[in-house]
Enzyme design. Structure first.
Site, PDB file in Angstrom:
ATOM      1  N   ALA A 171       3.744  -1.215   4.336  1.00 53.94           N
ATOM      2  CA  ALA A 171       2.857  -2.147   5.045  1.00 53.94           C
ATOM      3  C   ALA A 171       3.049  -3.611   4.662  1.00 53.94           C
ATOM      4  O   ALA A 171       2.078  -4.375   4.584  1.00 53.94           O
ATOM      5  CB  ALA A 171       1.398  -1.734   4.877  1.00 53.94           C
ATOM      6  N   GLY A 172       4.294  -4.013   4.461  1.00 51.73           N
ATOM      7  CA  GLY A 172       4.565  -5.397   4.065  1.00 51.73           C
ATOM      8  C   GLY A 172       4.089  -6.422   5.079  1.00 51.73           C
ATOM      9  O   GLY A 172       3.500  -7.447   4.705  1.00 51.73           O
ATOM     10  N   GLY A 173       4.309  -6.159   6.342  1.00 49.15           N
ATOM     11  CA  GLY A 173       3.872  -7.102   7.386  1.00 49.15           C
ATOM     12  C   GLY A 173       2.353  -7.197   7.416  1.00 49.15           C
ATOM     13  O   GLY A 173       1.778  -8.298   7.489  1.00 49.15           O
ATOM     14  N   GLY A 189       9.620  -0.602   5.101  1.00 50.11           N
ATOM     15  CA  GLY A 189       9.757   0.374   4.016  1.00 50.11           C
ATOM     16  C   GLY A 189       8.644   1.400   3.981  1.00 50.11           C
ATOM     17  O   GLY A 189       8.605   2.238   3.088  1.00 50.11           O
ATOM     18  N   LYS A 239       0.842  -1.205   0.000  1.00 51.14           N
ATOM     19  CA  LYS A 239       0.000   0.000   0.000  1.00 51.14           C
ATOM     20  C   LYS A 239       0.871   1.247   0.000  1.00 51.14           C
ATOM     21  O   LYS A 239       2.009   1.251   0.497  1.00 51.14           O
ATOM     22  CB  LYS A 239      -0.955   0.041   1.207  1.00 51.14           C
ATOM     23  CG  LYS A 239      -0.312   0.215   2.605  1.00 51.14           C
ATOM     24  CD  LYS A 239      -0.110   1.647   3.056  1.00 51.14           C
ATOM     25  CE  LYS A 239       1.022   1.738   4.054  1.00 51.14           C
ATOM     26  NZ  LYS A 239       1.326   2.914   4.708  1.00 51.14           N
ATOM     27  N   ASP A 259      -3.496  -1.055   8.986  1.00 51.49           N
ATOM     28  CA  ASP A 259      -3.494  -1.143   7.519  1.00 51.49           C
ATOM     29  C   ASP A 259      -4.081  -2.457   7.006  1.00 51.49           C
ATOM     30  O   ASP A 259      -4.285  -2.606   5.800  1.00 51.49           O
ATOM     31  CB  ASP A 259      -2.055  -1.064   6.971  1.00 51.49           C
ATOM     32  CG  ASP A 259      -1.395   0.275   7.244  1.00 51.49           C
ATOM     33  OD1 ASP A 259      -2.112   1.281   7.344  1.00 51.49           O
ATOM     34  OD2 ASP A 259      -0.153   0.305   7.336  1.00 51.49           O
TER      35      ASP A 259
END
Ligand code: ATP
Length: 305
Positions: free
Chosen positions: A109-111, A106, A11, A145
């Site tokens: 919102a990878g997690g 980064g 995102k 998120d």
């Protein structure tokens, strides 16, 4: 062994308005999210016992070092699977395998993306048949998120970001993500934001009308002018070298450039795919970032493939 595989986008926040810290520690947000096709994949495999385990493999580029991702109960995908299991009284376990392309720490919102993907993958694997509403409710307990990453597309985010509603957006937008050589802690950025507003608290956040008008018209140039992020100053204060990325983007006639979420990724808006390729090359050659990745949006939220 039965498996299910889910693809989930990263995102970005086209605008990120951040209000004063609430008593519960969260900040009220007024944001417009967009999901972009820089995607992680989460595969869930049936297991014989009731354990939920996870393995993580990094996709692609060795130019940048990735921050470690937990491979135990702290992994957000494991937390998501366990939350779904608890909510539906499931006893089965699952072996989760994450293929990560979204940069770690980064500001993309990878997690949270992996958590949304694990909800969808395990729902299918276990035959839970959770409704969209039930999945969204569990998602909101996992992170602000996560509901948007189920939803995807372009959407408004209110509350602490977990109250998602669709927004009218036409067309496709072409981005370059300038990725830093190391991550930045979201908590650290918010702490610096609070320090910067210690004397005068920020006003209640709002979404700029110019941004909504640009999205409704599918006008990339107007969108570039309307991008905004209340956290950008705090991120630049912690990582002054990010200003160089913004400068390079400006010199290269990008339509806009902004720190993504809490950073340190910088999102750069291009006119079209060939301009995006050109910008990615310039950013890489400038040495201002460790990697430059092209992606476009809006993309659908977490979905089975
Ligand atoms: P946000 O934009 O939501 O603030 P981010 O993109 O900056 O987040 P993430 O990559 O989501 O950051 O990582 C934040 C923290 O979560 C890191 O400390 C990381 O170790 C941890 N984490 C737990 N599970 C995962 C996962 N599946 N993928 C990435 N990070 C994870």
């Amino acid at each position: 062994m039965r498996t299910t595989t889910v693809r989930v986008p990263a995102k970005i926040n086209l605008c990120l308005g951040v209000g004063p810290r609430r008593d519960d520690g969260y900040h009220p947000l007024a944001t417009v999210y967009q999901a972009v096709d820089l995607c992680d994949e989460v595969r869930a495999t049936e297991v014989k016992d009731g354990a939920v385990t996870v393995s993580v493999q990094f996709a692609g580029d060795e130019r940048r070092e990735q921050a470690p991702v937990p491979t135990g109960p702290d992994n957000l995908a494991v937390k998501a699977a366990c939350a779904l299991r608890d909510a539906f009284g499931i006893e089965a376990g699952a072996g989760l395998a994450i293929r990560k392309a979204i940069p770690v720490m980064g500001g993309m919102a990878g997690g949270s993306a992996d958590a949304a993907a694990a909800l969808v993958a395990c729902d299918a694997l276990w035959g839970t048949k959770a409704t969209r509403g039930e999945l969204e409710e569990i998602a909101a307990t996992l992170g602000s998120d996560v509901p948007f990453l189920l939803h995807g597309g372009t959407a408004l985010g209110a509350g602490r970001g977990e109250e998602v509603s669709p927004v009218l957006a036409r067309g496709r937008f072409h981005w370059v993500f300038a990725i830093a050589d190391r991550g930045l802690s979201t908590a650290e950025v918010y702490a610096r934001y609070d320090e910067m507003h210690a004397e005068s608290p920020p006003p209640a956040p709002h979404v700029p009308q110019a941004l909504l008008t640009a999205l409704a018209a599918g006008d990339a140039a107007a969108l570039g002018n309307a991008l905004s992020n209340d956290l950008q100053k705090a991120s630049l204060d912690l990582r002054p070298e990010l200003s160089r990325v913004l400068e390079v983007a400006g010199e290269a006639d990008a339509l806009g450039a902004l720190v993504s979420g809490s950073g340190p990724t910088v999102m750069v808006l291009a006119e079209d795919p060939s301009h995006s390729e050109e910008l990615a090359g310039l950013l890489l050659r400038s040495g201002a970032c460790a990697d430059a990745v092209q992606a476009s949006g809006p993309e659908p939220g977490a979905h089975l493939i």
